[in-house]
Design a protein around this motif. Structure first.
Motif, short mmCIF file in Angstrom:
data_model
loop_
_atom_site.label_atom_id
_atom_site.label_comp_id
_atom_site.label_asym_id
_atom_site.label_seq_id
_atom_site.Cartn_x
_atom_site.Cartn_y
_atom_site.Cartn_z
N ILE A 1 -18.95 52.82 0.91
CA ILE A 1 -19.13 52.82 -0.54
C ILE A 1 -18.24 51.76 -1.19
O ILE A 1 -18.69 51.02 -2.08
CB ILE A 1 -18.84 54.23 -1.10
N TRP A 2 -16.99 51.67 -0.76
CA TRP A 2 -16.10 50.63 -1.27
C TRP A 2 -16.70 49.26 -1.04
O TRP A 2 -16.76 48.41 -1.95
CB TRP A 2 -14.74 50.77 -0.61
N LEU A 3 -17.19 49.00 0.18
CA LEU A 3 -17.78 47.70 0.47
C LEU A 3 -18.99 47.43 -0.41
O LEU A 3 -19.17 46.29 -0.89
CB LEU A 3 -18.16 47.61 1.95
N CYS A 4 -19.81 48.43 -0.63
CA CYS A 4 -20.98 48.22 -1.50
C CYS A 4 -20.55 47.77 -2.89
O CYS A 4 -21.19 46.90 -3.49
CB CYS A 4 -21.81 49.50 -1.58
N HIS A 5 -19.47 48.34 -3.39
CA HIS A 5 -18.97 47.91 -4.70
C HIS A 5 -18.45 46.47 -4.64
O HIS A 5 -18.62 45.70 -5.60
CB HIS A 5 -17.87 48.85 -5.19
N GLU A 6 -17.81 46.10 -3.54
CA GLU A 6 -17.35 44.71 -3.39
C GLU A 6 -18.53 43.74 -3.37
O GLU A 6 -18.43 42.61 -3.86
CB GLU A 6 -16.55 44.57 -2.09
N LEU A 7 -19.64 44.17 -2.79
CA LEU A 7 -20.82 43.32 -2.65
C LEU A 7 -21.79 43.44 -3.83
O LEU A 7 -22.80 42.73 -3.85
CB LEU A 7 -21.57 43.69 -1.37
N ASP A 8 -21.49 44.33 -4.78
CA ASP A 8 -22.46 44.66 -5.84
C ASP A 8 -23.80 45.05 -5.24
O ASP A 8 -24.87 44.66 -5.73
CB ASP A 8 -22.64 43.48 -6.81
N MET B 1 -17.40 51.73 10.67
CA MET B 1 -17.00 50.33 10.76
C MET B 1 -18.15 49.45 11.23
O MET B 1 -18.26 48.28 10.83
CB MET B 1 -15.78 50.17 11.65
N ALA B 2 -19.03 49.99 12.07
CA ALA B 2 -20.24 49.24 12.41
C ALA B 2 -21.04 48.97 11.15
O ALA B 2 -21.60 47.87 10.97
CB ALA B 2 -21.07 50.01 13.43
N ALA B 3 -21.10 49.96 10.26
CA ALA B 3 -21.86 49.81 9.02
C ALA B 3 -21.23 48.77 8.11
O ALA B 3 -21.93 47.91 7.55
CB ALA B 3 -21.97 51.15 8.31
N THR B 4 -19.90 48.82 7.93
CA THR B 4 -19.28 47.84 7.03
C THR B 4 -19.39 46.43 7.59
O THR B 4 -19.68 45.48 6.84
CB THR B 4 -17.80 48.19 6.78
N LEU B 5 -19.19 46.27 8.88
CA LEU B 5 -19.29 44.93 9.48
C LEU B 5 -20.73 44.41 9.38
O LEU B 5 -20.95 43.23 9.08
CB LEU B 5 -18.81 44.97 10.92
N ARG C 1 -21.84 41.07 7.09
CA ARG C 1 -22.56 39.94 7.70
C ARG C 1 -23.90 39.70 7.01
O ARG C 1 -24.29 38.56 6.76
CB ARG C 1 -22.82 40.23 9.18
N LYS C 2 -24.61 40.78 6.74
CA LYS C 2 -25.96 40.66 6.19
C LYS C 2 -25.96 40.07 4.79
O LYS C 2 -26.80 39.22 4.46
CB LYS C 2 -26.64 42.04 6.17
N HIS C 3 -24.99 40.49 3.97
CA HIS C 3 -25.02 40.10 2.56
C HIS C 3 -24.07 38.96 2.22
O HIS C 3 -24.17 38.38 1.13
CB HIS C 3 -24.73 41.33 1.70
N GLY C 4 -23.17 38.62 3.11
CA GLY C 4 -22.35 37.44 2.95
C GLY C 4 -21.32 37.54 1.84
O GLY C 4 -20.91 38.62 1.43
N GLY C 5 -20.91 36.36 1.35
CA GLY C 5 -19.89 36.32 0.32
C GLY C 5 -18.50 36.25 0.92
O GLY C 5 -18.33 36.21 2.14
N PRO C 6 -17.47 36.26 0.09
CA PRO C 6 -16.11 36.07 0.58
C PRO C 6 -15.60 37.19 1.49
O PRO C 6 -14.68 36.98 2.27
CB PRO C 6 -15.27 36.00 -0.71
N PHE D 1 -9.21 38.49 0.98
CA PHE D 1 -9.65 39.85 1.23
C PHE D 1 -11.03 39.83 1.87
O PHE D 1 -11.96 39.21 1.35
CB PHE D 1 -9.71 40.65 -0.08
N THR D 2 -11.15 40.51 3.01
CA THR D 2 -12.43 40.58 3.72
C THR D 2 -12.69 42.01 4.16
O THR D 2 -11.87 42.91 3.98
CB THR D 2 -12.45 39.67 4.96
N VAL D 3 -13.84 42.19 4.81
CA VAL D 3 -14.19 43.50 5.35
C VAL D 3 -13.16 43.98 6.36
O VAL D 3 -12.95 45.20 6.53
CB VAL D 3 -15.61 43.47 5.95
N ALA D 4 -12.46 43.07 7.01
CA ALA D 4 -11.40 43.48 7.95
C ALA D 4 -10.26 44.16 7.20
O ALA D 4 -9.71 45.18 7.67
CB ALA D 4 -10.89 42.26 8.72
N ASP D 5 -9.87 43.61 6.06
CA ASP D 5 -8.84 44.26 5.24
C ASP D 5 -9.31 45.64 4.78
O ASP D 5 -8.53 46.60 4.81
CB ASP D 5 -8.51 43.39 4.01
#
Length: 213
Positions: free
Chosen positions: A16-23, A73-77, A81-86, A161-165
């Motif tokens: 959910i956090w990642l989805c907010h980062e990716l809009d 973590m498989a899902a966030t990674l 990758r799929k949606h890109g960005g910083p 800041f990346t998905v690894a962080d």
């Protein structure tokens, strides 16, 4: 649309956090951990309809254009990758480093950090406190590595800041209610505060706090 199965008070928080980062828009199906409810009609990890999707009976699970993934973590990674960005890897080398740090969080840190979180409570026994002390001692080696890397680089990969962080921060969070860790590893403490000040985290955390405990 991406579907996330799992309440926010679970490892679904990472996605959910990642989805907010990716809009990235998503639909959340609030599957609760089976041990948290005695209601036989509640949608939980023991419900037949959820077990049909995830035989392991664990949340979170995502459905993404026909792809079903059942490890957070498989899902966030995958989504990064799929949606890109910083937040995503810019090169194969960055991709490998993001995998490395995510696996390091999951294999070297998460179990002991969770132990600290679960046993740090007002009714903790002497045995509980001894187990916490042992977990803190085991964490010294991986946290020393992490603290040194963050002291030198600020972030885990690429100086940003990346998905690894994100993956690492959600693991570190479990143990950081213990002041001994916060005081012993200042670079981690500063980095975690920065991660958790991000609007994406704050949106996720607000939703998490709104859910029943």
């Amino acid at each position: 649309m991406l579907v996330i199965h799992g309440v926010t008070r679970s490892r679904a928080s990472r996605i959910i956090w990642l989805c907010h980062e990716l809009d990235l828009p998503f639909r959340q199906v609030p599957v609760i951990q089976g041990y948290r409810t005695a209601d036989p009609d509640a949608l939980s990890t023991r419900s037949p309809e959820f077990l049909a999707l995830s035989p392991a009976g664990a949340i979170p699970v995502i459905e993404d254009d026909g792809l079903v993934l059942s490890e957070s973590m498989a899902a966030t990674l995958h989504l990064a990758r799929k949606h890109g960005g910083p937040v995503a890897p810019a090169t194969p080398a960055e991709d490998a480093q993001m995998l490395q740090w995510s696996f390091y969080a999951a294999t070297a840190i998460e179990d002991d950090a969770l132990t600290i979180q679960m046993l740090t409570r007002p009714e903790a026994t002497d045995e509980d406190r001894e187990i916490i002390d042992e977990a803190i001692e085991r964490l010294e080696r991986p946290l020393k590595v992490l603290d040194a890397h963050l002291s030198a680089n600020g972030h885990l990969v690429g100086g940003r800041f990346t998905v690894a962080d994100l993956n690492m921060a959600e693991v570190i969070r479990y143990g950081w209610n213990d002041a001994r860790l916060r005081d012993a590893w200042p670079a981690i403490t500063e980095w975690l505060a920065g991660c958790q000040a991000r609007p994406g985290f704050l949106r996720m955390w607000e939703a998490r706090l709104a859910e029943p405990v």
